[in-house]
Design a protein around this motif. Structure first.
Motif, PDB file in Angstrom:
ATOM      1  N   ARG A   1     -18.532   7.249  12.608  1.00  0.00           N
ATOM      2  CA  ARG A   1     -18.275   5.867  13.021  1.00  0.00           C
ATOM      3  C   ARG A   1     -17.505   5.110  11.941  1.00  0.00           C
ATOM      4  NH1 ARG A   1     -23.135   6.497  15.724  1.00  0.00           N
ATOM      5  NH2 ARG A   1     -24.393   5.831  13.956  1.00  0.00           N
ATOM      6  N   ASP A   2     -17.893   5.329  10.690  1.00  0.00           N
ATOM      7  CA  ASP A   2     -17.187   4.672   9.585  1.00  0.00           C
ATOM      8  C   ASP A   2     -15.740   5.144   9.508  1.00  0.00           C
ATOM      9  OD1 ASP A   2     -19.470   3.290   8.956  1.00  0.00           O
ATOM     10  OD2 ASP A   2     -20.023   4.592   7.252  1.00  0.00           O
ATOM     11  N   ALA A   3     -15.544   6.442   9.689  1.00  0.00           N
ATOM     12  CA  ALA A   3     -14.182   6.996   9.660  1.00  0.00           C
ATOM     13  C   ALA A   3     -13.365   6.439  10.818  1.00  0.00           C
ATOM     14  CB  ALA A   3     -14.220   8.518   9.710  1.00  0.00           C
ATOM     15  N   ASN A   4     -13.985   6.366  11.998  1.00  0.00           N
ATOM     16  CA  ASN A   4     -13.283   5.813  13.163  1.00  0.00           C
ATOM     17  C   ASN A   4     -12.925   4.344  12.952  1.00  0.00           C
ATOM     18  OD1 ASN A   4     -13.216   8.167  14.636  1.00  0.00           O
ATOM     19  ND2 ASN A   4     -15.114   7.728  15.748  1.00  0.00           N
ATOM     20  N   ARG A   5     -13.865   3.576  12.381  1.00  0.00           N
ATOM     21  CA  ARG A   5     -13.593   2.165  12.087  1.00  0.00           C
ATOM     22  C   ARG A   5     -12.434   2.032  11.100  1.00  0.00           C
ATOM     23  NH1 ARG A   5     -18.930   0.620  10.504  1.00  0.00           N
ATOM     24  NH2 ARG A   5     -19.835   1.550  12.310  1.00  0.00           N
ATOM     25  N   ALA A   6     -12.444   2.879  10.085  1.00  0.00           N
ATOM     26  CA  ALA A   6     -11.369   2.845   9.079  1.00  0.00           C
ATOM     27  C   ALA A   6     -10.031   3.220   9.707  1.00  0.00           C
ATOM     28  CB  ALA A   6     -11.697   3.779   7.915  1.00  0.00           C
ATOM     29  N   LEU A   7     -10.058   4.240  10.569  1.00  0.00           N
ATOM     30  CA  LEU A   7      -8.812   4.634  11.253  1.00  0.00           C
ATOM     31  C   LEU A   7      -8.315   3.528  12.175  1.00  0.00           C
ATOM     32  CD1 LEU A   7      -9.482   8.382  12.121  1.00  0.00           C
ATOM     33  CD2 LEU A   7      -7.767   7.469  10.546  1.00  0.00           C
ATOM     34  N   ARG A   8      -9.229   2.900  12.897  1.00  0.00           N
ATOM     35  CA  ARG A   8      -8.859   1.809  13.808  1.00  0.00           C
ATOM     36  C   ARG A   8      -8.273   0.642  13.015  1.00  0.00           C
ATOM     37  NH1 ARG A   8      -7.363   0.810  18.704  1.00  0.00           N
ATOM     38  NH2 ARG A   8      -9.039   2.026  19.539  1.00  0.00           N
ATOM     39  N   ALA A   9      -8.879   0.302  11.897  1.00  0.00           N
ATOM     40  CA  ALA A   9      -8.375  -0.788  11.061  1.00  0.00           C
ATOM     41  C   ALA A   9      -6.982  -0.451  10.531  1.00  0.00           C
ATOM     42  CB  ALA A   9      -9.334  -1.066   9.905  1.00  0.00           C
ATOM     43  N   ARG A  10      -6.803   0.793  10.102  1.00  0.00           N
ATOM     44  CA  ARG A  10      -5.485   1.219   9.596  1.00  0.00           C
ATOM     45  C   ARG A  10      -4.457   1.174  10.719  1.00  0.00           C
ATOM     46  NH1 ARG A  10      -1.487   1.113   6.357  1.00  0.00           N
ATOM     47  NH2 ARG A  10      -0.429   3.065   6.030  1.00  0.00           N
ATOM     48  N   PHE A  11      -4.842   1.638  11.906  1.00  0.00           N
ATOM     49  CA  PHE A  11      -3.931   1.592  13.049  1.00  0.00           C
ATOM     50  C   PHE A  11      -3.547   0.157  13.370  1.00  0.00           C
ATOM     51  CE2 PHE A  11      -3.248   0.845  17.547  1.00  0.00           C
ATOM     52  CZ  PHE A  11      -2.140   1.657  17.780  1.00  0.00           C
ATOM     53  N   ASP A  12      -4.518  -0.730  13.418  1.00  0.00           N
ATOM     54  CA  ASP A  12      -4.241  -2.137  13.714  1.00  0.00           C
ATOM     55  C   ASP A  12      -3.291  -2.733  12.670  1.00  0.00           C
ATOM     56  OD1 ASP A  12      -5.854  -1.983  15.949  1.00  0.00           O
ATOM     57  OD2 ASP A  12      -7.584  -2.952  14.984  1.00  0.00           O
ATOM     58  N   GLU A  13      -3.505  -2.374  11.416  1.00  0.00           N
ATOM     59  CA  GLU A  13      -2.635  -2.875  10.340  1.00  0.00           C
ATOM     60  C   GLU A  13      -1.203  -2.358  10.509  1.00  0.00           C
ATOM     61  OE1 GLU A  13      -2.046  -2.172   5.546  1.00  0.00           O
ATOM     62  OE2 GLU A  13      -3.988  -1.726   6.445  1.00  0.00           O
ATOM     63  N   VAL A  14      -1.063  -1.068  10.742  1.00  0.00           N
ATOM     64  CA  VAL A  14       0.270  -0.471  10.902  1.00  0.00           C
ATOM     65  C   VAL A  14       0.946  -1.012  12.160  1.00  0.00           C
ATOM     66  CG1 VAL A  14       1.486   1.702  11.356  1.00  0.00           C
ATOM     67  CG2 VAL A  14      -0.264   1.597   9.569  1.00  0.00           C
ATOM     68  N   HIS A  15       0.191  -1.156  13.237  1.00  0.00           N
ATOM     69  CA  HIS A  15       0.756  -1.682  14.477  1.00  0.00           C
ATOM     70  C   HIS A  15       1.231  -3.127  14.293  1.00  0.00           C
ATOM     71  CE1 HIS A  15       1.528  -1.935  18.735  1.00  0.00           C
ATOM     72  NE2 HIS A  15       0.806  -3.033  18.803  1.00  0.00           N
ATOM     73  N   GLY A  16       0.465  -3.917  13.590  1.00  0.00           N
ATOM     74  CA  GLY A  16       0.873  -5.296  13.304  1.00  0.00           C
ATOM     75  C   GLY A  16       2.139  -5.346  12.465  1.00  0.00           C
ATOM     76  N   GLN A  17       2.217  -4.456  11.467  1.00  0.00           N
ATOM     77  CA  GLN A  17       3.430  -4.393  10.643  1.00  0.00           C
ATOM     78  C   GLN A  17       4.626  -3.984  11.487  1.00  0.00           C
ATOM     79  OE1 GLN A  17       2.285  -1.615   7.602  1.00  0.00           O
ATOM     80  NE2 GLN A  17       1.359  -3.187   6.306  1.00  0.00           N
ATOM     81  N   TYR A  18       4.427  -3.023  12.383  1.00  0.00           N
ATOM     82  CA  TYR A  18       5.507  -2.576  13.254  1.00  0.00           C
ATOM     83  C   TYR A  18       5.989  -3.721  14.140  1.00  0.00           C
ATOM     84  CZ  TYR A  18       7.889  -0.697  17.279  1.00  0.00           C
ATOM     85  OH  TYR A  18       8.797  -0.495  18.288  1.00  0.00           O
ATOM     86  N   GLN A  19       5.066  -4.447  14.752  1.00  0.00           N
ATOM     87  CA  GLN A  19       5.464  -5.543  15.634  1.00  0.00           C
ATOM     88  C   GLN A  19       6.224  -6.623  14.870  1.00  0.00           C
ATOM     89  OE1 GLN A  19       1.701  -6.493  17.628  1.00  0.00           O
ATOM     90  NE2 GLN A  19       2.596  -5.650  19.493  1.00  0.00           N
TER      91      GLN A  19
END
Length: 141
Positions: free
Chosen positions: A7-25
């Motif tokens: 769960r912690d790894a998934n949360r970290a991956l989700r946070a990283r994805f959200d960060e990268v997606h925001g940067q992309y947008q």
């Protein structure tokens, strides 16, 4: 315990994805504006004596050359050719600098794109991208 780690790894991956997606947008919307600004960019330079005026676009492509009527008084075609060439080169250098400045304002720090615009070294740009991807891979792995 393994469930918590997952769960912690998934949360970290989700946070990283959200960060990268925001940067992309943010980057994507900025690139639309950058494209318009580059298309509109015009750089005009004059020779030291004001007899030759050259205008180039963002890529340094010559758009126009204007000659003051006084250039015809000297009747030195070679000198006029050198003056035109120097003025166009000055305009092209200014266009390159302006383009680098514009691009640097829209791309992430360390992207290498402004350096690529200056050097034209595509291999260097790709090596930098590979290094960033490998570094990100190291953090994930």
């Amino acid at each position: 315990m393994a469930g918590n780690a997952d769960r912690d790894a998934n949360r970290a991956l989700r946070a990283r994805f959200d960060e990268v997606h925001g940067q992309y947008q943010q980057l994507r919307s900025g690139l639309d504006e950058l494209q318009v600004r580059l298309a509109e960019l015009r750089i005009t330079e004059r020779s030291d004596d004001g007899q030759v005026t050259a205008t180039v676009d963002a890529r340094g492509q010559l758009l126009s050359v204007e000659l003051h009527p006084s250039v015809y008084q000297a009747r030195d075609a070679q000198a006029l050719g050198r003056k035109i060439t120097a003025t166009v080169q000055k305009a092209t250098a200014a266009a390159t600098a302006s383009t680098q400045e514009l691009v640097a304002g829209y791309l992430p720090a360390g992207s290498g794109a402004p350096d690529f615009l200056r050097s034209g070294d595509f291999g260097s740009l790709l090596r930098r991208a590979d290094a960033v991807m490998n570094h990100d891979g190291d953090r994930r792995g």
